[in-house]
Design a protein around this motif. Structure first.
Motif, PDB file in Angstrom:
ATOM      1  N   ASP A 144      36.837 -19.513  54.875  1.00  0.00           N
ATOM      2  CA  ASP A 144      37.331 -19.704  55.961  1.00  0.00           C
ATOM      3  C   ASP A 144      38.123 -18.588  57.358  1.00  0.00           C
ATOM      4  N   PRO A 145      37.448 -18.436  57.852  1.00  0.00           N
ATOM      5  CA  PRO A 145      38.170 -17.072  59.450  1.00  0.00           C
ATOM      6  C   PRO A 145      39.741 -17.485  58.873  1.00  0.00           C
ATOM      7  N   GLY A 146      40.257 -18.696  58.780  1.00  0.00           N
ATOM      8  CA  GLY A 146      41.438 -18.361  58.792  1.00  0.00           C
ATOM      9  C   GLY A 146      42.213 -17.747  57.677  1.00  0.00           C
ATOM     10  N   ALA A 147      41.370 -18.482  56.104  1.00  0.00           N
ATOM     11  CA  ALA A 147      42.271 -17.743  54.927  1.00  0.00           C
ATOM     12  C   ALA A 147      41.357 -16.775  54.603  1.00  0.00           C
ATOM     13  N   ARG A 148      40.404 -15.688  55.502  1.00  0.00           N
ATOM     14  CA  ARG A 148      39.653 -14.356  55.171  1.00  0.00           C
ATOM     15  C   ARG A 148      40.557 -13.849  55.808  1.00  0.00           C
ATOM     16  N   LEU A 149      41.373 -13.880  57.021  1.00  0.00           N
ATOM     17  CA  LEU A 149      42.496 -13.018  57.889  1.00  0.00           C
ATOM     18  C   LEU A 149      43.449 -12.766  57.254  1.00  0.00           C
ATOM     19  N   ARG A 150      44.221 -14.124  56.412  1.00  0.00           N
ATOM     20  CA  ARG A 150      45.642 -14.232  56.046  1.00  0.00           C
ATOM     21  C   ARG A 150      45.521 -13.364  54.501  1.00  0.00           C
ATOM     22  N   SER A 151      43.626 -13.371  54.287  1.00  0.00           N
ATOM     23  CA  SER A 151      44.203 -12.475  52.228  1.00  0.00           C
ATOM     24  C   SER A 151      43.640 -11.439  52.570  1.00  0.00           C
ATOM     25  N   GLN A 152      42.945 -10.977  54.377  1.00  0.00           N
ATOM     26  CA  GLN A 152      43.337  -9.608  54.891  1.00  0.00           C
ATOM     27  C   GLN A 152      44.684  -8.980  54.912  1.00  0.00           C
ATOM     28  N   THR A 153      45.207  -9.517  55.295  1.00  0.00           N
ATOM     29  CA  THR A 153      46.342  -9.204  55.669  1.00  0.00           C
ATOM     30  C   THR A 153      47.151  -9.459  54.412  1.00  0.00           C
ATOM     31  N   GLN A 154      47.041 -10.073  53.713  1.00  0.00           N
ATOM     32  CA  GLN A 154      48.234  -9.659  52.194  1.00  0.00           C
ATOM     33  C   GLN A 154      47.848  -8.700  51.615  1.00  0.00           C
ATOM     34  N   MET A 155      46.531  -8.274  51.712  1.00  0.00           N
ATOM     35  CA  MET A 155      46.298  -6.833  50.466  1.00  0.00           C
ATOM     36  C   MET A 155      46.135  -5.873  52.267  1.00  0.00           C
ATOM     37  N   LEU A 156      46.187  -6.044  53.337  1.00  0.00           N
ATOM     38  CA  LEU A 156      46.444  -4.405  54.080  1.00  0.00           C
ATOM     39  C   LEU A 156      47.770  -4.658  54.038  1.00  0.00           C
ATOM     40  N   VAL A 157      48.865  -5.505  53.946  1.00  0.00           N
ATOM     41  CA  VAL A 157      50.817  -4.710  54.212  1.00  0.00           C
ATOM     42  C   VAL A 157      50.555  -4.118  51.837  1.00  0.00           C
ATOM     43  N   ARG A 158      49.507  -4.412  51.023  1.00  0.00           N
ATOM     44  CA  ARG A 158      50.278  -4.608  50.042  1.00  0.00           C
ATOM     45  C   ARG A 158      48.910  -2.638  49.602  1.00  0.00           C
ATOM     46  N   GLY A 159      48.596  -2.505  51.061  1.00  0.00           N
ATOM     47  CA  GLY A 159      48.281  -0.956  50.699  1.00  0.00           C
ATOM     48  C   GLY A 159      46.477  -1.342  50.056  1.00  0.00           C
ATOM     49  N   THR A 160      45.635  -1.954  49.949  1.00  0.00           N
ATOM     50  CA  THR A 160      44.551  -2.534  49.277  1.00  0.00           C
ATOM     51  C   THR A 160      43.524  -3.291  50.047  1.00  0.00           C
ATOM     52  N   GLY A 161      42.744  -3.537  50.251  1.00  0.00           N
ATOM     53  CA  GLY A 161      41.547  -4.713  50.163  1.00  0.00           C
ATOM     54  C   GLY A 161      40.358  -4.908  49.226  1.00  0.00           C
ATOM     55  N   ILE A 162      39.956  -6.180  50.099  1.00  0.00           N
ATOM     56  CA  ILE A 162      38.446  -6.426  49.014  1.00  0.00           C
ATOM     57  C   ILE A 162      37.871  -5.456  48.445  1.00  0.00           C
ATOM     58  N   ALA A 163      37.900  -4.338  49.604  1.00  0.00           N
ATOM     59  CA  ALA A 163      36.411  -3.008  49.111  1.00  0.00           C
ATOM     60  C   ALA A 163      37.532  -2.501  46.751  1.00  0.00           C
ATOM     61  N   ALA A 164      38.659  -2.627  47.517  1.00  0.00           N
ATOM     62  CA  ALA A 164      39.408  -2.424  45.893  1.00  0.00           C
ATOM     63  C   ALA A 164      38.423  -2.376  44.690  1.00  0.00           C
ATOM     64  N   ILE A 165      38.309  -3.838  44.942  1.00  0.00           N
ATOM     65  CA  ILE A 165      38.344  -5.176  43.811  1.00  0.00           C
ATOM     66  C   ILE A 165      36.807  -4.769  43.507  1.00  0.00           C
ATOM     67  N   ASP A 166      35.990  -4.745  44.604  1.00  0.00           N
ATOM     68  CA  ASP A 166      34.463  -4.470  44.522  1.00  0.00           C
ATOM     69  C   ASP A 166      34.197  -3.461  43.551  1.00  0.00           C
ATOM     70  N   LEU A 167      35.223  -2.008  43.508  1.00  0.00           N
ATOM     71  CA  LEU A 167      35.291  -0.958  43.506  1.00  0.00           C
ATOM     72  C   LEU A 167      35.272  -0.714  41.571  1.00  0.00           C
ATOM     73  N   ALA A 168      36.282  -2.095  41.568  1.00  0.00           N
ATOM     74  CA  ALA A 168      36.994  -1.623  40.179  1.00  0.00           C
ATOM     75  C   ALA A 168      35.373  -3.004  39.675  1.00  0.00           C
ATOM     76  N   PHE A 169      34.820  -4.358  39.936  1.00  0.00           N
ATOM     77  CA  PHE A 169      33.724  -3.895  39.454  1.00  0.00           C
ATOM     78  C   PHE A 169      32.951  -3.533  39.345  1.00  0.00           C
ATOM     79  N   ARG A 170      32.389  -2.606  40.157  1.00  0.00           N
ATOM     80  CA  ARG A 170      31.409  -1.728  39.906  1.00  0.00           C
ATOM     81  C   ARG A 170      31.364  -0.630  38.741  1.00  0.00           C
ATOM     82  N   THR A 171      33.115  -0.343  37.896  1.00  0.00           N
ATOM     83  CA  THR A 171      32.979   0.940  37.913  1.00  0.00           C
ATOM     84  C   THR A 171      32.947   0.098  36.040  1.00  0.00           C
ATOM     85  N   ILE A 172      33.679  -1.477  36.253  1.00  0.00           N
ATOM     86  CA  ILE A 172      33.498  -1.998  35.481  1.00  0.00           C
ATOM     87  C   ILE A 172      32.064  -1.881  34.794  1.00  0.00           C
TER      88      ILE A 172
END
Length: 697
Positions: free
Chosen positions: A397-425
């Motif tokens: 949902d939009p609220g959960a999306r923004l919250r997750s995006q915010t938490q990952m941004l603070v940690r210097g990452t994003g959903i693209a990073a784990i997508d890349l990890a899946f492609r590497t696997i």
């Protein structure tokens, strides 16, 4: 505690991001791509999020979205269920949203946002708390003003906090009645032992604790504000930085309370949890599997192994073993629960008690099989199709999306990073042995509601859905504050009656006379003489600085008089004078002895070196009244009441009774300390003489 360590590392990063005043900063080492979420008019942001820090130390993340979209505001605090005291974080968050200050003309945050045509929701986690605000795109600046007002003026009214707590406990109890499995899965994620403990924790919290919690934890340097609005990022930043009450940068609470902030020793408890029901009945069953941390790209192999175990209950190793065990007739319904800090997959079904145990053992075998037999290429291929979707369960949902995006941004990452990890696997695979061993540490629990566990079953965690005072039938675990709670209340009142005399003596108590001295913190001492009869007849004389003030309530007269000045008492004043006598400890016990007043049990509380049983009056005789009975002496020590004043405002009155003495075969308290709303307007009464009036037989 692997998950807790991960959360604490996130906390450290967030704290670092908020620690000093900042200018605009680079949001992350690599561009943060839009993440996948459900369709809606607030689809992917039009520009990348921008991380900045305000002068007061608050971190902000701004995103400009397309015109016509709703604005989303996420206000996050480093404060959760693991901090200070059980239940305190959850109650404090709801008080922040639902309390206002009518004397200052401030609406509750929920009311202010509703007037803007929006919504606000509380999302509580073990480590962080988030307030999700959604308003029409052109009203976001007003929403920021409302948020700032709530932060500037946190709740101080005890009666308001008590009402919010009562509403929260009532809602939680109803949720348990409607979906015990779902609520229990959520509580496991929040590190609660069971739903009963959660409700008891809420009841046990005192209003004064909320002041300390908010003062210590709700501070700019511990907060993060994320905004998506149909506005330029420059305009959003300028609005937030405004001086005065319009800008969030002006929020500067008083100095922080010193001292460390220890975490409670609580965690997601893996294992088999069982709430017993009627013998032989069907059981509601749920398997709760905490998912890996999507914010860590190195978790990608764990998501793949998760899918190898169960493809949402449709065809993984667990389901294959289930068929081998003759349990194929049990079909799973897939769901999930989440907090701001974690997500768990929930598989639900209905079975017998024996089948539930077999399912739990089958899941253990399926997980252990990863150590003995590596997933085949076809298993990995199928798992990789589902793993990216499972990784996004917490962003639907939009609220959960923004919250997750915010938490990952603070940690210097994003959903693209784990997508890349899946492609590497997909291209190069991964070290199955290493990650299979790590996967065994992923928390997993089974919840069973109904029947009884087999007698030879070991390591079962007893599960209590509701506190005893809310349970009408422990066999089925339904809840309502009726028969069971009033039975417990009656037992304690019987002890209190015996402690002051006898049931017959109290039944015959029809009034009293007393002489007392009254002292107020801001007024001269006063003498009082009063005569009271149960039918509502009252005669009171007060002497203050040589003046005599008379009050009379009889069948023919209701007045107050000072010298030659006499005025009539209105109905509200008459009712207030009568209720003051009707809530005397002996009056309450006498009313119960005569069958006129029932009480239900609410909680046990430790006050100093005493343990108190808290009971609440049932019925409409009082707005709301509670008594505290000392569990050692069985004497009634405290009377709490919420009084509606003539101007319709509500005041919380607490009367502490002590110095019990023998008077005409009854033990009567000879000292009272009364206060209003968190200790204000304190009046001390010392009784020189107190004489009961008994009905003649």
């Amino acid at each position: 505690m692997t998950r807790s360590r991960t959360l604490l590392s996130t906390v450290a990063l967030l704290a670092a991001a908020c620690s000093t005043p900042m200018q605009t900063a680079d949001p992350a080492p690599a561009p943060l791509l839009p993440i996948v979420h459900t369709a809606g008019r607030n689809n992917a942001p039009a520009r990348e999020p921008r991380l900045a820090r305000l002068e007061n130390g608050m971190a902000v993340i701004t995103t400009s979205i397309k015109p016509g979209s709703d604005a989303l505001i996420q206000f996050g605090v480093l404060a959760g269920t693991l901090m200070m005291a059980p239940g305190l974080g959850e109650l404090s968050a709801h008080v922040m949203v639902e309390s206002g200050d009518p004397s200052q003309g401030r609406l509750a945050l929920s009311q202010s946002i509703a007037r803007l045509g929006g919504t606000v929701e509380v999302r509580i986690g073990p480590i962080t708390t988030w307030f999700d605000i959604r308003v029409p795109g052109n009203r976001w600046t007003e929403a920021i003003v409302a948020l700032r007002a709530a932060l500037d003026q946190p709740a101080r009214s005890r009666n308001q906090i008590e009402r919010i707590r009562e509403d929260l406990v009532e809602r939680r109890s109803k949720e348990v009645q409607q979906d015990a499995i779902g609520v229990m899965a959520q509580r496991l994620l929040l590190a609660d032992a069971d739903t009963s403990d959660n409700i008891t924790d809420l009841v046990d919290r005192d209003a004064s604790e909320i002041d300390a919690y908010v003062a210590r934890l709700f501070r700019p340097e511990r907060t993060l504000l994320a905004i998506e609005a149909p506005e330029s990022q420059e305009r959003i930043s300028a609005t937030l930085s405004r001086p005065g009450p319009e800008g969030i940068a002006g929020w500067r609470p008083s100095s922080a309370i010193p001292g460390e902030m220890p975490l409670l020793d609580r965690r997601f408890e893996s294992g088999l949890h069982w709430a017993q029901g009627a013998p032989g009945g069907r059981c509601q069953v749920a398997i709760v599997m905490m998912l890996p941390d999507v914010g860590r790209p190195e978790s990608a192999p764990l998501f793949v192994l998760q899918e190898c175990i169960t493809l949402d209950g449709t065809g993984g190793r667990f389901e294959q073993l289930q068929r081998d065990q003759g349990l194929a007739h049990l079909r799973w319904k897939s769901d999930f629960v989440q907090s701001p800090d974690a997500v768990a997959l929930v598989l639900r079904t209905e079975s017998t008690a024996e089948e539930a145990v077999a399912l739990f053992r089958t899941m253990a075998l399926a997980r252990a099989s990863l150590l003995d037999v590596a997933p085949t290429p076809s298993e990995i291929e199928l798992a990789l199709r589902r793993a990216p979707m499972t990784a996004r369960l917490g962003m639907l949902d939009p609220g959960a999306r923004l919250r997750s995006q915010t938490q990952m941004l603070v940690r210097g990452t994003g959903i693209a990073a784990i997508d890349l990890a899946f492609r590497t696997i997909e291209q190069a695979g991964f070290d199955v042995d290493t990650f299979a061993a790590q996967y065994q540490n992923q928390p997993l629990a089974m919840i069973v509601v109904g029947d009884r566990p087999p007698t030879d079953l070991q390591d079962v965690r007893p599960l209590k859905l509701l506190p005893t005072e809310l349970v009408t039938d422990p066999e089925v675990g339904t809840a309502a504050p009726t028969a069971e709670s009033t039975t417990v209340g009656a037992q304690w009142l019987d002890r209190a009656i015996a402690a002051v005399g006898s049931r017959n003596l109290l039944r015959d108590l029809v009034g009293w006379e007393y002489e007392a001295g009254l002292r107020h913190t801001e007024a001269p001492p006063m003498r009082e003489r009063l005569v009271w009869r149960d039918e509502g007849w009252l005669e009171r004389d007060r002497e203050l600085l040589g003046a005599r003030i008379e009050a009379r309530i009889t069948a023919d007269a209701r007045f107050e008089q000072l010298g030659t000045t006499k005025r009539a008492l209105d109905l509200a004043e008459v009712a207030a004078l009568r209720r003051e006598q009707q809530r005397h400890p002996l009056a309450l016990l006498a009313a119960h002895a005569r069958g006129e007043l029932e009480f239900r049990s609410r909680a046990r509380r430790t006050v100093g070196d005493r343990e108190m049983m808290v009971l609440e009056a049932v019925g409409s005789r009082f707005d709301r009244l509670r008594i505290h009975i000392d569990t050692e002496s069985n004497l009634l020590r405290v009377v709490e009441v919420w009084e509606t004043l003539p101007d319709a405002s509500v005041v919380h009155i607490e009367e502490t009774w002590s110095d019990y003495r023998r008077t005409a075969s009854l033990r009567v308290p000879h000292h009272r300390m009364a206060s209003q709303d968190n200790g204000q307007n304190r009046i001390e009464t010392t009784f020189a003489r107190w004489t009961p009036s008994q009905r003649l037989r």
